[in-house]
Design a protein around this motif. Structure first.
Motif, short mmCIF file in Angstrom:
data_model
loop_
_atom_site.label_atom_id
_atom_site.label_comp_id
_atom_site.label_asym_id
_atom_site.label_seq_id
_atom_site.Cartn_x
_atom_site.Cartn_y
_atom_site.Cartn_z
N SER A 228 0.82 -1.21 0.00
CA SER A 228 0.00 0.00 0.00
C SER A 228 0.86 1.26 0.00
O SER A 228 2.10 1.20 0.06
N ASP A 267 -10.05 -1.92 9.05
CA ASP A 267 -10.12 -2.58 7.74
C ASP A 267 -8.80 -2.59 6.98
O ASP A 267 -8.72 -3.13 5.88
N LYS A 269 -7.52 -0.29 5.48
CA LYS A 269 -7.62 0.62 4.34
C LYS A 269 -7.53 2.06 4.80
O LYS A 269 -6.88 2.89 4.17
N SER A 270 -8.19 2.37 5.90
CA SER A 270 -8.10 3.70 6.50
C SER A 270 -7.45 3.57 7.87
O SER A 270 -7.74 2.63 8.62
#
Length: 306
Positions: A228, A267, A269-270
């Motif tokens: 990421s 998650d 993701k954040s």
């Protein structure tokens, strides 16, 4: 038993609430890294108290240091620990085991890169129990000059992740490449969220990055997705992760500022900065968090107070 020179200063800070089912332990070290294994304890995963040490002292490897301790409890209840034993020249790492985290087996040196004679280093081994295949996975960072593409890194600082497996810490599989993200990578820690759902937290060690990222896989041995974007600021390393309630709390070290930070996520993701929500003992260094039962934790505190 090795002399415990750091005492439990305020016992009530580390006592478990009466309804708690588990507690958190943080295996760590201090500078100078010759001192050995130290432990911090927490009842909430956010606030940590020194539990003292050293509980195990280094004695293997070229430099005979103990950095980056990684502790994993096996299905038999035994705690297995691996650590960095030298800055350079070593082609292996240190290993010991314990039933109570106070008394440890004699340290052993596990040579895992002997088949690669130009190996520069063997850094930050991390032990993970694979409950699907009933084996331990040990991963670490090594540099083999002129083997992989690189950016601004020198050839002796261009790391990739390697691994081996074992069921008994007596025999080990052949070493294989664990991760080549096409850049220099160190300090990997593996998390299982659910069946066929694994998260790899890693340090991108390239210039100018030097920060923490995440990748995903359906198997603990990958293949992993492209890492990421950075989830931490520059000049951070040594991530470790634990779940607290519904949140995953990722700790990391601001190694230039000599302090710890944290982010939390549900998650992966954040991510939310949680640095101001956590507190750790002064001088706390790169290590790993692992959970224990409330019963074990209470007994550990009693043993330390004897």
């Amino acid at each position: 038993m090795k002399k415990i020179y750091l005492l439990l200063v305020i016992n009530f800070l580390v006592l478990l609430p009466c309804n708690a089912q588990e507690a958190y332990l943080f295996a760590t070290f201090r500078e100078p890294q010759q001192d050995g294994l130290l432990l911090a304890g927490s009842t909430d995963g956010y606030h940590w108290q020194s539990l003292g040490g050293p509980f195990n002292t280094p004695g293997v490897g070229t430099d005979k240091i103990m950095r980056d301790p990684s502790v994993c409890q096996g299905p038999d209840g035994t705690f297995y620990m691996v650590w960095t034993s030298s800055w350079t020249k070593d082609k292996g790492f240190g290993y010991a085991s314990s039933k109570d985290l106070i008394h440890w087996t004699p340290s052993k040196y596990i040579e895992v890169m002997k088949y690669e004679p130009t190996t520069v280093n063997t850094w930050a081994p991390e032990v993970f129990y694979d409950d699907v295949h009933k084996q331990f996975i040990i991963m670490w960072a090594s540099t083999i000059p002129y083997r992989f593409e690189k950016g601004q890194e020198a050839e002796d600082n261009n790391h990739r992740m390697y691994y081996c497996t074992t069921k008994d810490f007596k025999t080990f599989s052949k070493t294989k490449l664990f991760l080549d993200p096409k850049f220099s990578v160190i300090d990997c820690v593996l998390l299982k969220r659910a069946p066929k759902d694994y998260v790899l937290i890693l340090k991108d060690n390239t210039r100018p990055e030097r920060d923490v990222k995440v990748a995903f896989a359906k198997s603990p041995l990958g293949p992993f997705t492209t890492p990421s974007a950075a989830i931490t600021p520059h000049f951070t390393e040594g991530p470790t992760v634990t779940k607290v309630g519904d949140d995953y709390l990722i700790y990391f070290e601001f190694y230039k500022d000599k302090r710890y930070g944290a982010v939390k996520t549900r998650d992966f993701k954040s991510f939310t900065d949680a640095t101001n929500e956590v507190s750790l003992p002064q001088g706390h260094k790169h290590g790993t968090i692992f959970k224990v039962s409330a019963k074990f934790y209470d007994q550990l505190l009693k043993n330390l107070n004897k």
